[in-house]
Design an enzyme around this catalytic site. Structure first.
Site, PDB file in Angstrom:
ATOM      1  N   LYS A 101       0.782  -1.341   0.162  1.00  0.00           N
ATOM      2  CA  LYS A 101       0.131   0.102  -0.070  1.00  0.00           C
ATOM      3  C   LYS A 101       0.990   1.279  -0.023  1.00  0.00           C
ATOM      4  CE  LYS A 101      -3.896   1.843   2.685  1.00  0.00           C
ATOM      5  NZ  LYS A 101      -4.759   1.518   4.070  1.00  0.00           N
ATOM      6  N   SER A 151      -9.629   1.456   3.205  1.00  0.00           N
ATOM      7  CA  SER A 151      -8.752   2.317   2.356  1.00  0.00           C
ATOM      8  C   SER A 151      -7.948   1.356   1.582  1.00  0.00           C
ATOM      9  CB  SER A 151      -8.176   3.437   2.983  1.00  0.00           C
ATOM     10  OG  SER A 151      -7.257   2.803   4.090  1.00  0.00           O
ATOM     11  N   SER A 167      -9.761  -1.044   7.360  1.00  0.00           N
ATOM     12  CA  SER A 167      -9.199  -0.842   5.912  1.00  0.00           C
ATOM     13  C   SER A 167      -8.351  -2.035   5.237  1.00  0.00           C
ATOM     14  CB  SER A 167      -8.339   0.135   5.667  1.00  0.00           C
ATOM     15  OG  SER A 167      -9.057   1.657   5.687  1.00  0.00           O
TER      16      SER A 167
HETATM   17  N1  GLN Z   1     -13.143   3.632   6.657  1.00  0.00           N
HETATM   18  C1  GLN Z   1     -12.668   4.004   8.028  1.00  0.00           C
HETATM   19  C2  GLN Z   1     -12.363   5.509   7.707  1.00  0.00           C
HETATM   20  O1  GLN Z   1     -12.521   5.996   6.762  1.00  0.00           O
HETATM   21  C3  GLN Z   1     -11.390   3.114   8.252  1.00  0.00           C
HETATM   22  C4  GLN Z   1     -10.318   3.442   7.495  1.00  0.00           C
HETATM   23  C5  GLN Z   1      -8.853   2.748   7.739  1.00  0.00           C
HETATM   24  O2  GLN Z   1      -9.162   1.669   8.287  1.00  0.00           O
HETATM   25  N2  GLN Z   1      -7.613   3.169   7.514  1.00  0.00           N
HETATM   26  O3  GLN Z   1     -11.744   5.789   8.626  1.00  0.00           O
END
Ligand code: GLN
Length: 487
Positions: free
Chosen positions: A78, A153, A177
């Site tokens: 990532k 994400s 994420s």
């Molecule tokens: N979807 C969640 C957020 O927007 C989690 C994001 C993540 O785990 N980085 O914060």
């Protein structure tokens, strides 16, 4: 040669010298150049560096210096892990041209395991999102249906792995994420216990919640990557000093007598009935495999999303203060004053979701609101942790759906942040309590979209989580179902 999909298959071929790391790397680079136009799962492809690393691996292996199951295996990262040879963007215009002078510990460990890094995966900007639509580099498409999101994400990591544009990838999980995109893309994704993997060089979103973990096609592959990246790191004071385990060798599908808790609060209203059906069937399967199913209650679950959306933005507003236009970031043109430089660099460099989080967090931390929001959220966090502590007196793991729904259409929730935030309703509690959690495929909807089963474990008990997921996977074999050719 059919293209290998798993680390295990690839390692076997490499060891038998049936395929060389350079052939494999060329093959994957070719696949990326042809197919990633449709998926957009990479921000940067390491064409030269990957070939060089493959050549090195090949030489080492032929000299008899075989490093283990990741040696010569093409994987991806990532774009939140800094890497010294290429830019690390974090999905943001703010860091579009940022090249770190050092490697993150995760990257360093993967390179030391002999793996070949093909490039850096697309992601939601600063890891804020559940659909990969907030990336400055454009949305990622779900390989099972390119009109749909891959989740976020770590959507680029999940989509690239599912489409076999890399054998596996490593993502990060602050509120879901890794697990949610894993679920939406039909692969395995694991968030280890907070402290298990070093966060050094992993661009910070919410420091008390962030954790790195694997996205792979099988549970065994997740175990292999986890063994490679886990461990104490003096450069991250929150990484714990526990002996590292060879999770893959210790994998066992004997789960007889293990107690699996089913929290009644986790079958949330509004859940897709097809997801509920698959998850309930998966629970029956676990019972057939010898596990004992126990209904439990985690009464403060309904506060988890609100708690998260105070704590995570508060930490983000503080972490993101460093992007000021002065040091390593995007800088606006011809600033008129220092204030103008800060103001315009940040206004132009950050996208809307990131700005929303910074504003929410700054508000929650400000004088007069701190007690009402931030402090209160920390207290509720303790209540949520206690719910789990109580549950561990009765059960060994907890099972639920990973996401209450399958992959939604691109654009469907983009205009409604609250709807988007609810995507993580089942994954967030695990981050709040710092627990390990995995998503493993457990079926498909009538629209042929993947569904994921989440298994949550006790702190630092990744092995039991992996074993339950492994037992389930080996008896159901959903992973054998591949994304149809992208043409
Ligand atoms: N979807 C969640 C957020 O927007 C989690 C994001 C993540 O785990 N980085 O914060």
């Amino acid at each position: 040669m059919s293209i290998p999909r798993t680390i295990k298959q690839t390692a076997t071929l490499i060891k038998k010298r049936e395929v060389s790391p350079t052939e494999l790397t060329d093959l994957f680079l070719e696949r990326i150049s042809v197919q990633d136009e449709k998926i957009n799962s990479y921000i940067t492809v390491w064409k030269k560096a990957a070939v060089e690393a493959a050549l090195m691996a090949e030489k080492e292996i032929s000299r008899g210096n075989y490093l283990g199951p990741l040696h010569g295996v093409p994987i991806a990262l990532k774009d939140i892990f800094v890497t010294k040879n290429s830019r690390t963007t974090c999905g943001s215009k703010m860091l579009e041209n940022f090249v770190a002078p050092y490697d993150s510990t995760v990257a360093e460990k993967l390179i030391a395991s002999g793996s070949i890094i093909l490039g850096k995966n697309n992601m939601d900007e600063f890891a804020m999102g559940s659909s990969n639509e907030t990336s400055y580099f454009g949305p990622v498409k779900n390989p099972w249906d390119t009109d749909r999101v891959p989740g976020g994400s770590s959507g680029g990591s999940a989509a690239a792995t599912a489409a076999n544009l890399c054998i596996a990838s490593v993502g990060t999980d602050t509120g879901g994420s890794i697990r949610q995109p894993g679920s939406l893309c039909g692969i395995v994704g694991m968030k280890p216990t907070y402290g298990r993997v070093s966060r050094f060089g992993m661009i910070a979103f919410a420091s008390s919640l962030d954790q790195a973990g694997p996205l792979t096609k099988t549970v065994e592959d997740t175990a292999i990557i986890l063994s490679s990246i886990a461990g104490h790191d003096p450069l991250d004071s929150t990484s714990v000093n526990l002996p590292t385990v060879d999770y893959a060798s210790a994998l066992s599908s004997d789960i007889k007598g293990l107690r699996v808790g089913i929290p009644k609060e986790y079958f949330v209203s509004g859940m897709d009935p097809e997801v509920e059906k698959s998850v309930r069937e998966a629970i029956v399967e676990l019972e057939t495999l010898g596990a004992e199913i126990v209904e439990i209650s985690l009464p403060h679950s309904r506060y988890a999303v609100s708690t998260y959306y105070i704590i995570a933005p508060s930490e983000a507003s503080s972490n993101l203060a460093r992007y000021d236009g002065v040091r390593y970031t995007y800088r606006c043109e011809e600033p008129e004053s220092l204030r103008d430089l800060f103001f315009r660099s940040r206004s132009e460099g950050f996208g809307d979701e990131v700005k929303r989080r910074i504003m929410l967090g700054t508000y929650a931390l400000s004088t007069g609101y701190y007690d009402a929001y931030y402090l209160k959220a920390q207290k509720v966090r303790t209540l949520i942790i206690r719910d789990f502590d109580r549950a561990w007196e009765e059960v060994d793991v907890i099972a639920s759906a990973t996401s209450p729904e399958t992959a939604f259409r691109i654009g469907e929730k983009a205009e409604d942040p609250l709807k988007m935030y609810l995507s993580d309703i089942l994954t967030i509690p695990c981050n709040i309590a710092g627990l390990p959690g995995i998503s493993v495929p457990c079926g498909f909807s009538s629209e042929k979209l993947p569904i994921g089963l989440q298994i949550i474990g006790k702190p630092f008990d990744e092995q039991t989580v992996l074993n339950i997921a492994y037992a389930y996977e080996q008896s159901t074999k959903w992973y054998e179902k591949e994304v149809a050719s992208l043409g």
